[in-house]
Write a protein that holds these residues in place. Structure first.
Motif, mmCIF file in Angstrom:
data_model
loop_
_atom_site.group_PDB
_atom_site.id
_atom_site.type_symbol
_atom_site.label_atom_id
_atom_site.label_comp_id
_atom_site.label_asym_id
_atom_site.label_seq_id
_atom_site.Cartn_x
_atom_site.Cartn_y
_atom_site.Cartn_z
ATOM 1 N N PRO A 17 0.845 -1.201 0.000
ATOM 2 C CA PRO A 17 0.000 0.000 0.000
ATOM 3 C C PRO A 17 0.883 1.256 0.000
ATOM 4 O O PRO A 17 2.074 1.179 0.320
ATOM 5 N N ALA A 18 0.303 2.398 -0.348
ATOM 6 C CA ALA A 18 1.063 3.652 -0.465
ATOM 7 C C ALA A 18 1.813 3.996 0.820
ATOM 8 O O ALA A 18 2.950 4.460 0.783
ATOM 9 N N ALA A 19 1.186 3.730 1.966
ATOM 10 C CA ALA A 19 1.811 4.082 3.248
ATOM 11 C C ALA A 19 2.852 3.051 3.689
ATOM 12 O O ALA A 19 3.564 3.269 4.665
ATOM 13 N N GLY A 20 2.942 1.944 2.966
ATOM 14 C CA GLY A 20 3.810 0.839 3.386
ATOM 15 C C GLY A 20 2.995 -0.239 4.085
ATOM 16 O O GLY A 20 1.813 -0.044 4.394
ATOM 17 N N TRP A 21 3.627 -1.385 4.294
ATOM 18 C CA TRP A 21 2.924 -2.504 4.936
ATOM 19 C C TRP A 21 2.756 -2.280 6.435
ATOM 20 O O TRP A 21 3.689 -1.828 7.102
ATOM 21 N N PRO A 22 1.595 -2.645 6.987
ATOM 22 C CA PRO A 22 1.531 -2.840 8.434
ATOM 23 C C PRO A 22 2.477 -3.989 8.795
ATOM 24 O O PRO A 22 2.743 -4.855 7.962
ATOM 25 N N ARG A 23 2.984 -3.983 10.008
ATOM 26 C CA ARG A 23 3.893 -5.058 10.396
ATOM 27 C C ARG A 23 3.491 -5.623 11.754
ATOM 28 O O ARG A 23 3.266 -4.888 12.710
ATOM 29 N N GLY A 24 3.448 -6.933 11.823
ATOM 30 C CA GLY A 24 3.208 -7.610 13.094
ATOM 31 C C GLY A 24 4.464 -8.325 13.545
ATOM 32 O O GLY A 24 5.049 -9.093 12.781
ATOM 33 N N LEU A 25 4.896 -8.049 14.773
ATOM 34 C CA LEU A 25 5.956 -8.844 15.396
ATOM 35 C C LEU A 25 5.259 -9.961 16.155
ATOM 36 O O LEU A 25 4.333 -9.703 16.930
ATOM 37 N N ALA A 26 5.688 -11.201 15.944
ATOM 38 C CA ALA A 26 5.051 -12.345 16.607
ATOM 39 C C ALA A 26 6.118 -13.114 17.387
ATOM 40 O O ALA A 26 6.915 -13.844 16.801
ATOM 41 N N PHE A 27 6.126 -12.917 18.715
ATOM 42 C CA PHE A 27 7.147 -13.522 19.564
ATOM 43 C C PHE A 27 6.751 -14.936 19.985
ATOM 44 O O PHE A 27 5.672 -15.136 20.552
ATOM 45 N N HIS A 28 7.634 -15.890 19.709
ATOM 46 C CA HIS A 28 7.346 -17.296 20.018
ATOM 47 C C HIS A 28 7.300 -17.545 21.528
ATOM 48 O O HIS A 28 7.795 -16.752 22.338
ATOM 49 N N GLY A 29 6.733 -18.684 21.919
ATOM 50 C CA GLY A 29 6.696 -19.092 23.323
ATOM 51 C C GLY A 29 8.061 -19.553 23.798
ATOM 52 O O GLY A 29 8.972 -19.799 23.001
ATOM 53 N N GLY A 30 8.211 -19.670 25.105
ATOM 54 C CA GLY A 30 9.473 -20.094 25.703
ATOM 55 C C GLY A 30 9.795 -21.530 25.336
ATOM 56 O O GLY A 30 8.903 -22.378 25.243
ATOM 57 N N GLN A 31 11.062 -21.785 25.083
ATOM 58 C CA GLN A 31 11.556 -23.116 24.752
ATOM 59 C C GLN A 31 10.997 -23.636 23.424
ATOM 60 O O GLN A 31 10.859 -24.838 23.219
ATOM 61 N N THR A 32 10.643 -22.679 22.538
ATOM 62 C CA THR A 32 10.300 -23.053 21.162
ATOM 63 C C THR A 32 11.160 -22.183 20.236
ATOM 64 O O THR A 32 12.235 -21.754 20.612
ATOM 65 N N HIS A 33 10.678 -21.899 19.029
ATOM 66 C CA HIS A 33 11.446 -21.115 18.059
ATOM 67 C C HIS A 33 10.477 -20.544 17.016
ATOM 68 O O HIS A 33 9.293 -20.892 17.023
ATOM 69 N N PRO A 34 10.963 -19.652 16.121
ATOM 70 C CA PRO A 34 10.048 -18.956 15.210
ATOM 71 C C PRO A 34 9.155 -19.865 14.362
ATOM 72 O O PRO A 34 7.972 -19.552 14.171
ATOM 73 N N GLU A 35 9.683 -20.960 13.829
ATOM 74 C CA GLU A 35 8.847 -21.807 12.968
ATOM 75 C C GLU A 35 7.674 -22.419 13.737
ATOM 76 O O GLU A 35 6.608 -22.636 13.173
ATOM 77 N N VAL A 36 7.889 -22.701 15.020
ATOM 78 C CA VAL A 36 6.790 -23.225 15.848
ATOM 79 C C VAL A 36 5.706 -22.157 15.967
ATOM 80 O O VAL A 36 4.511 -22.433 15.826
ATOM 81 N N MET A 37 6.120 -20.916 16.214
ATOM 82 C CA MET A 37 5.161 -19.821 16.359
ATOM 83 C C MET A 37 4.386 -19.607 15.058
ATOM 84 O O MET A 37 3.171 -19.361 15.075
ATOM 85 N N ARG A 38 5.088 -19.715 13.955
ATOM 86 C CA ARG A 38 4.464 -19.527 12.648
ATOM 87 C C ARG A 38 3.326 -20.537 12.443
ATOM 88 O O ARG A 38 2.220 -20.181 12.035
ATOM 89 N N ARG A 39 3.619 -21.784 12.809
ATOM 90 C CA ARG A 39 2.626 -22.859 12.654
ATOM 91 C C ARG A 39 1.517 -22.740 13.699
ATOM 92 O O ARG A 39 0.334 -22.910 13.405
ATOM 93 N N PHE A 40 1.920 -22.453 14.931
ATOM 94 C CA PHE A 40 1.002 -22.434 16.068
ATOM 95 C C PHE A 40 -0.046 -21.332 15.928
ATOM 96 O O PHE A 40 -1.216 -21.526 16.243
ATOM 97 N N SER A 41 0.404 -20.149 15.458
ATOM 98 C CA SER A 41 -0.474 -18.970 15.435
ATOM 99 C C SER A 41 -1.269 -18.814 14.141
ATOM 100 O O SER A 41 -2.335 -18.202 14.144
ATOM 101 N N GLY A 42 -0.731 -19.314 13.034
ATOM 102 C CA GLY A 42 -1.412 -19.120 11.751
ATOM 103 C C GLY A 42 -1.400 -17.689 11.254
ATOM 104 O O GLY A 42 -2.152 -17.325 10.340
ATOM 105 N N LEU A 43 -0.531 -16.845 11.818
ATOM 106 C CA LEU A 43 -0.527 -15.425 11.462
ATOM 107 C C LEU A 43 -0.048 -15.148 10.039
ATOM 108 O O LEU A 43 -0.287 -14.061 9.507
ATOM 109 N N ASP A 44 0.615 -16.125 9.421
ATOM 110 C CA ASP A 44 1.033 -15.937 8.026
ATOM 111 C C ASP A 44 -0.143 -15.676 7.089
ATOM 112 O O ASP A 44 0.055 -15.176 5.989
ATOM 113 N N ALA A 45 -1.337 -16.011 7.525
ATOM 114 C CA ALA A 45 -2.530 -15.734 6.709
ATOM 115 C C ALA A 45 -2.587 -14.251 6.332
ATOM 116 O O ALA A 45 -3.051 -13.908 5.244
ATOM 117 N N PHE A 46 -2.093 -13.370 7.206
ATOM 118 C CA PHE A 46 -2.128 -11.930 6.901
ATOM 119 C C PHE A 46 -1.153 -11.566 5.792
ATOM 120 O O PHE A 46 -1.420 -10.673 4.999
#
Length: 275
Positions: A17-46
């Motif tokens: 978009p003209a103003a640039g993308w909105p951005r979401g930071l998605a912090f994973h749970g303890g003792q996991t890692h980013p790919e787990v958060m990606r799968r767990f939250s489903g936020l990639d849909a955005f």
């Protein structure tokens, strides 16, 4: 020397978009890692829908797949080592901005469990950058907050959470053995900081999951249109509402409550004020 941190990102294929993308930071749970958060939250849909860039930062740890955040009184080695995860987040924001067109008024944070604590921490420490936050299943882990502006908060928590208990203390299934603050204490801290009325409005929320009922508590409006919203999931576990948890160990999830849709609408409603 300086640690190299990695982050995983979901980036829309559509033109920005003209103003640039909105951005979401998605912090994973303890003792996991980013790919787990990606799968767990489903936020990639955005990202897939061309709505936002979603960035999944990595915490620290001796193994790449068992990482934690220093959210305050929790968790793990990140807390023991007093890791400056706030400073790292600032660097990450700058690194993404150097590569992608980002809307500076629409940078938001969400997180699961220890990641929810981290979302609270970045709101408390960099409210001039973070427009609004959506912590899931993790309490405020700081004793006191003094955000530079009123930061809107939407929080989701289950009454059967055995990792970060709603009423605080040490969860029955806790790995860290940290005694957590009661979730309501943290929410009241934010309501006070945001200048919201002391008493929340509350109403039931439709939920078709067997054995689960949902209530929404809203403190607001506060200063600058801010609000603190709490979805109390009676019968819910240490889970992400609307998503099937990858382990029964985490407890039941309110599948009919679409947290991602509620979080998105909340973020759209609460950009940073115009300067």
């Amino acid at each position: 020397g300086p640690r190299i941190r990695r982050a995983v990102a979901g980036v829309p294929e559509a033109p920005p978009p003209a103003a640039g993308w909105p951005r979401g930071l998605a912090f994973h749970g303890g003792q996991t890692h980013p790919e787990v958060m990606r799968r767990f939250s489903g936020l990639d849909a955005f990202a897939a829908a061309g709505r936002a860039v979603v960035v999944y930062p990595a915490g620290t740890g001796s193994r790449d797949d068992i990482l934690t955040w220093n959210g305050g009184n929790c968790c793990g080695q990140a807390r023991v080592d007093r890791v400056d995860d706030g400073g790292v987040t600032r660097e990450l924001l700058a690194a993404v901005e150097s590569r992608l067109p980002i809307d500076p008024r629409r940078i938001h944070a969400t997180g699961m469990s220890n990641g929810a604590m981290m979302a609270y921490r970045v709101a408390a420490e960099m409210g001039e950058r973070i427009a609004a936050i959506a912590p899931v299943a993790g309490p405020l882990a700081l004793d006191a907050i003094a955000p530079v502006r009123p930061v809107p908060v939407i929080h989701f928590h289950g009454t059967l959470d055995q990792f970060t208990p709603l009423e605080g203390g040490i969860g029955r299934r806790s790995v860290t053995r940290v005694s957590h603050r009661p979730v309501l204490d943290g929410l009241r801290d934010w309501a006070r900081a945001d200048g919201c009325p002391a008493e929340p409005a509350h109403e039931p929320v439709p939920c078709s999951d067997a054995g689960i009922t949902v209530e929404r508590f809203t403190w607001g409006p506060g200063r600058a249109g801010s609000e603190v919203v709490f979805y109390r999931i009676d019968g819910g576990g240490h889970t992400w509402p609307g998503r099937q948890a990858d382990s029964f160990y985490l407890g039941p999830s309110a599948l009919s409550l679409d947290a991602n849709d509620l979080i998105w609408k909340f973020f759209v409603r609460h950009p940073l004020p115009r300067r």
